[in-house]
Design an enzyme around this catalytic site. Sequence first.
Site, PDB file in Angstrom:
ATOM      1  N   LYS A  49       0.834  -1.209   0.000  1.00 51.89           N
ATOM      2  CA  LYS A  49       0.000   0.000   0.000  1.00 51.89           C
ATOM      3  C   LYS A  49       0.865   1.254   0.000  1.00 51.89           C
ATOM      4  O   LYS A  49       0.615   2.203  -0.742  1.00 51.89           O
ATOM      5  CB  LYS A  49      -0.911   0.028   1.237  1.00 51.89           C
ATOM      6  N   ALA A  65      -0.859   1.017   6.518  1.00 49.63           N
ATOM      7  CA  ALA A  65      -1.061  -0.049   7.507  1.00 49.63           C
ATOM      8  C   ALA A  65      -2.035  -1.073   6.955  1.00 49.63           C
ATOM      9  O   ALA A  65      -2.847  -0.777   6.068  1.00 49.63           O
ATOM     10  CB  ALA A  65      -1.600   0.531   8.813  1.00 49.63           C
ATOM     11  N   ASP A  66      -1.940  -2.276   7.489  1.00 52.47           N
ATOM     12  CA  ASP A  66      -2.897  -3.317   7.162  1.00 52.47           C
ATOM     13  C   ASP A  66      -3.131  -4.155   8.407  1.00 52.47           C
ATOM     14  O   ASP A  66      -2.179  -4.519   9.101  1.00 52.47           O
ATOM     15  CB  ASP A  66      -2.410  -4.198   6.016  1.00 52.47           C
ATOM     16  N   THR A  67      -4.388  -4.448   8.690  1.00 51.00           N
ATOM     17  CA  THR A  67      -4.763  -5.199   9.884  1.00 51.00           C
ATOM     18  C   THR A  67      -5.508  -6.465   9.490  1.00 51.00           C
ATOM     19  O   THR A  67      -6.407  -6.420   8.646  1.00 51.00           O
ATOM     20  CB  THR A  67      -5.675  -4.352  10.794  1.00 51.00           C
ATOM     21  N   GLY A 102       0.396  -4.497  10.390  1.00 48.33           N
ATOM     22  CA  GLY A 102       1.684  -4.107   9.838  1.00 48.33           C
ATOM     23  C   GLY A 102       1.643  -2.632   9.497  1.00 48.33           C
ATOM     24  O   GLY A 102       0.620  -2.124   9.023  1.00 48.33           O
TER      25      GLY A 102
END
Length: 191
Positions: A49, A65-67, A102
């Site tokens: 991203k 960010a990625d959750t 992350g």
Amino acid sequence: MILASASPRRRELLASVGFEFEVLPVDIDETPDPALAPAQDVCRLARRKGLAAHRLRPQQMVLAADTLVFIDGQALGKPADAGAAERMLGRLSGRWHDVCTGVALILPEGRVLEDHSTTRVRFARLDAEEIRRYAASREPVDKAGAYAVQGAGAWFVERLEGSFTNVIGLPLEVVRRLLQQAGARLPPLTP
């Protein structure tokens, strides 16, 4: 700074500590890779991203960010509909799961700094009616794991071990650490 995310929760968290930023959501394939460990997978997605946004704004610092929610070694992303949300909530009922986010910080010269946060969350045992009503509320539809700890989903959380802001979707302690590593200006801490 650029925030490569459409998440209103991430915007609210950054604004709460006084950040000024531009929102630039990017469209990437967010399919989890079951061959990767949770921390590796969320960092991979955050980096993708961030790099996609950096290509659009190469002179600026980008935060992405990625959750994902993990239970029994399987990633639970965002449910496609209320039925998928009900199935996810049923799996989480009465059990522990991990929320892993992350975070990638892309500097103007293209250098990538990344880290992650993992929080253990224990759900109460939910009955079918609670699950149905919550899924019908539409709150779970765009949330990893089908719940929002900062919303009505908090009703289900019995215990949390780790970062609360991580469960919301952006571990501010990781953002702070990455900005310090980059030597970047920290926020004024005035909402």
